[in-house]
Design an enzyme around this catalytic site. Structure first.
Site, short mmCIF file in Angstrom:
data_model
loop_
_atom_site.label_atom_id
_atom_site.label_comp_id
_atom_site.label_asym_id
_atom_site.label_seq_id
_atom_site.Cartn_x
_atom_site.Cartn_y
_atom_site.Cartn_z
N GLN A 17 0.78 -1.25 0.00
CA GLN A 17 0.00 0.00 0.00
C GLN A 17 0.82 1.30 0.00
OE1 GLN A 17 -3.39 2.39 2.60
NE2 GLN A 17 -3.01 0.28 3.11
N GLU A 139 1.07 -1.35 8.28
CA GLU A 139 0.26 -0.23 8.74
C GLU A 139 0.16 -0.10 10.27
OE1 GLU A 139 -1.60 2.31 7.13
OE2 GLU A 139 -1.94 2.93 9.18
N ASP A 168 0.53 3.66 6.08
CA ASP A 168 0.81 3.32 4.68
C ASP A 168 0.54 4.50 3.75
OD1 ASP A 168 1.71 0.76 5.01
OD2 ASP A 168 -0.24 -0.16 4.80
N GLY A 246 -8.13 20.26 19.15
CA GLY A 246 -7.84 21.65 18.81
C GLY A 246 -8.06 22.62 19.96
N GLY A 247 -8.31 22.10 21.15
CA GLY A 247 -8.46 22.98 22.29
C GLY A 247 -9.90 23.39 22.55
C1 LIG Z 1 5.88 -4.78 3.34
C2 LIG Z 1 6.99 -5.75 3.74
C3 LIG Z 1 6.89 -6.06 5.24
C4 LIG Z 1 6.82 -7.03 2.93
O1 LIG Z 1 7.91 -7.90 3.17
P1 LIG Z 1 8.14 -9.14 2.22
O2 LIG Z 1 6.85 -9.81 1.94
O3 LIG Z 1 9.21 -9.98 2.83
O4 LIG Z 1 8.61 -8.50 0.85
P2 LIG Z 1 10.03 -7.87 0.51
O5 LIG Z 1 9.84 -6.47 0.23
O6 LIG Z 1 11.07 -8.17 1.51
O7 LIG Z 1 10.45 -8.71 -0.80
C5 LIG Z 1 10.54 -10.13 -0.69
C6 LIG Z 1 11.47 -10.69 -1.74
O8 LIG Z 1 10.85 -10.55 -3.03
C7 LIG Z 1 11.85 -10.21 -3.95
N1 LIG Z 1 11.27 -9.59 -5.12
C8 LIG Z 1 10.49 -8.49 -5.16
N2 LIG Z 1 10.19 -8.18 -6.45
C9 LIG Z 1 10.78 -9.13 -7.22
C10 LIG Z 1 10.83 -9.35 -8.61
N3 LIG Z 1 10.23 -8.57 -9.47
N4 LIG Z 1 11.52 -10.41 -9.03
C11 LIG Z 1 12.16 -11.23 -8.17
N5 LIG Z 1 12.16 -11.07 -6.84
C12 LIG Z 1 11.46 -10.01 -6.37
C13 LIG Z 1 12.75 -9.30 -3.19
O9 LIG Z 1 13.99 -9.16 -3.83
C14 LIG Z 1 12.82 -10.01 -1.85
O10 LIG Z 1 13.78 -11.05 -1.95
P3 LIG Z 1 14.94 -11.30 -0.84
O11 LIG Z 1 14.28 -11.17 0.50
O12 LIG Z 1 15.41 -12.66 -1.15
O13 LIG Z 1 15.96 -10.26 -1.02
C15 LIG Z 1 8.37 -5.16 3.44
O14 LIG Z 1 8.47 -4.98 2.05
C16 LIG Z 1 8.65 -3.83 4.14
O15 LIG Z 1 8.92 -3.78 5.34
N6 LIG Z 1 8.63 -2.74 3.37
C17 LIG Z 1 8.96 -1.43 3.87
C18 LIG Z 1 7.86 -0.86 4.70
C19 LIG Z 1 6.55 -0.80 3.97
O16 LIG Z 1 6.42 -0.26 2.90
N7 LIG Z 1 5.54 -1.35 4.61
C20 LIG Z 1 4.18 -1.07 4.21
C21 LIG Z 1 3.58 -2.10 3.43
S1 LIG Z 1 1.98 -1.47 2.95
#
Ligand SMILES: CC(C)(COP(=O)(O)OP(=O)(O)OC[C@H]1O[C@@H](n2cnc3c(N)ncnc32)[C@H](O)[C@@H]1OP(=O)(O)O)[C@@H](O)C(=O)NCCC(=O)NCCS
Length: 424
Positions: A17, A139, A168, A246-247
């Site tokens: 998001q 979030e 988010d 807002g008070g």
């Molecule tokens: C949201 C979140 C918790 C999700 O975590 P997640 O499901 O583990 O997803 P990630 O972002 O770590 O990506 C997972 C893997 O997919 C891989 N990936 C993503 N796009 C890819 C693509 N096009 N092709 C191949 N691999 C891909 C990444 O390289 C990563 O691999 P690695 O861990 O082996 O390096 C994390 O992305 C995060 O903390 N983001 C920052 C904060 C944020 O935006 N949070 C709000 C979410 S609404």
């Protein structure tokens, strides 16, 4: 008609998001947003909270309007090659992967700068540098870490998160502003830069008034809080229920029909400048001159009684009827509008804040359009892309590949689902 961000090309590596909120806004302002998705899977939200089997979820469609989709396996050698080409061509790279994921793909900030010194690399992370920087964040985690949860809810209940996605979508908004500022600065410097919006920071920014109150607390009780004058204050800003931040004392009061309608309520503010008018409307004209009620400070010990008296009046009116009467006197109030009522509100349709979109596999659905209106950059909301829908178009028109080169990349396995991914 031209758009504010015409000519800006965004390499959109976002998912879920926070990041998609940011790039959707930039797309609405006219940027060409190229969303890179994992082959066969795409943004995980395509399949989350699905209401129609096999169809992109509303979660996805409502966050990815006006974008183009290309599928690239970022861990495949040929996929990396493609991404390098796109980095050379784009103005902004936006990502919200877990900390370190982009580096592991080989796209460190140093590498990105080598490929394109004008590139603006913008990230959402859960936390800024510090003890929690490696944490994954969603979030509600951000709402808790940014101070919102501890200050939301009633004093005698647990901390609460809010339905507004301040972690988010709120952080996505912050990031979009950072990107636009960086684009503006690049006009003068010719250089790109890194832009970071941490979700904890974004939530705290939106909770600024609560950090204000934390410091006021050192100098005495917070008189506009419901704990004053009979309750206790501890060391931290307490939860203030529905009291106004807002008070000006405020409260949510029942309206006619509250027994069966969970939204038959109105937010009522006893704003000092309109106190006389409030007394007249509710039939308590004696309060205008009574020293116990005439001045804001004098009223504080009587707020429970005052709001109960106002509520006895609001309960005789429908919420919109009460609003119409109060508006006549310039008394601020807020009827509690349900999502159903908002979806059906014609004035929001007229301004494009609520839009009806047609989607090839879903059919018609409602979405929230651009809440920011500009007179010379009008937003036209178009549907979200199907997974990889623009892959060929982007290879041809953006990267200027000929048919042979397109075939070379498409046959390499870098753009097809993981089962065919070549080992590195
Ligand atoms: C949201 C979140 C918790 C999700 O975590 P997640 O499901 O583990 O997803 P990630 O972002 O770590 O990506 C997972 C893997 O997919 C891989 N990936 C993503 N796009 C890819 C693509 N096009 N092709 C191949 N691999 C891909 C990444 O390289 C990563 O691999 P690695 O861990 O082996 O390096 C994390 O992305 C995060 O903390 N983001 C920052 C904060 C944020 O935006 N949070 C709000 C979410 S609404």
């Amino acid at each position: 008609m031209s758009k504010a961000l015409d000519g800006v090309r965004i390499l959109d590596f976002t998912h879920v998001q926070s990041g998609p909120t940011c790039t959707q806004l930039l797309a609405w302002f006219g940027a060409d947003v190229i969303k890179v998705e994992r082959p066969g899977v795409g943004d995980i939200t395509r399949g989350q909270l699905r209401d129609i089997p096999g169809v992109d979820s509303l979660y996805f469609t409502m966050l990815n309007h006006n974008k183009r989709s290309i599928t690239i396996d970022s861990k495949h050698t040929k996929g990396k090659e493609l991404l390098e080409e796109l980095i050379r061509t784009c103005d902004v790279l936006v990502e919200n992967f877990a900390p370190g994921a982009l580096d592991r793909m080989g796209f460190t900030w140093e590498r990105v700068q080598q490929l394109n010194p004008r590139m603006i690399m913008a990230s959402v992370k859960g936390f800024g540098p510090g003890p929690y920087e490696e944490c994954k964040v969603y979030e509600n985690v951000a709402q808790c870490a940014g101070g919102a949860a501890s200050t939301t809810g009633f004093d005698d209940g647990p901390p609460l998160v809010t339905g507004a996605q301040i972690g988010d979508s709120g952080t996505g908004l912050h990031l979009a502003l950072g990107i636009v500022a960086a684009l503006y600065q690049r006009n003068a410097t010719g250089r790109g830069q890194r832009v970071l919006a941490a979700m904890q920071d974004g939530v705290l920014n939106l909770c600024r008034v609560k950090l204000r109150d934390q410091q006021r607390l050192a100098h005495g009780p917070l008189k506009e809080y419901p704990q004053y004058p009979f309750g206790e204050f501890g060391e931290s800003v307490p939860r203030a229920g529905n009291a106004s931040g807002g008070g000006q004392p405020g409260s949510i009061l029942k309206c006619k029909g509250w027994e069966s309608d969970p939204n038959a309520y109105i937010y009522f503010i006893t704003q000092a400048p309109v106190w006389d008018k409030i007394c007249k409307v509710i039939g308590k004209e004696e309060w205008i001159t009574d020293p116990e009620y005439a001045k804001p400070e004098a009223r504080l010990p009587h707020l429970v009684e005052i709001f109960a008296t106002i509520e006895a009046w609001t309960m005789t009116k429908g919420k919109l009827e009460a609003m119409a009467i109060l508006n006549e006197y310039d008394i601020p109030c807020g009827p509690i509008l349900s999502m159903k009522e908002i979806a059906e509100e014609q004035s929001l349709r007229d301004t494009g804040t609520v839009v009806e979109i047609d989607h090839p596999t879903r059919g018609k659905y409602l979405s929230v359009g651009n809440p920011i209106k500009m007179s010379d950059s009008i937003t036209e909301v178009t549907r979200s892309p199907l997974l990889g829908e623009h892959t060929d178009e982007i290879l041809r028109d953006v990267l200027k590949f000929d048919e042979a080169k397109i075939a070379e990349f498409k046959n390499s396995g870098a753009m097809t689902p993981p089962t065919r991914v070549a080992a590195e």
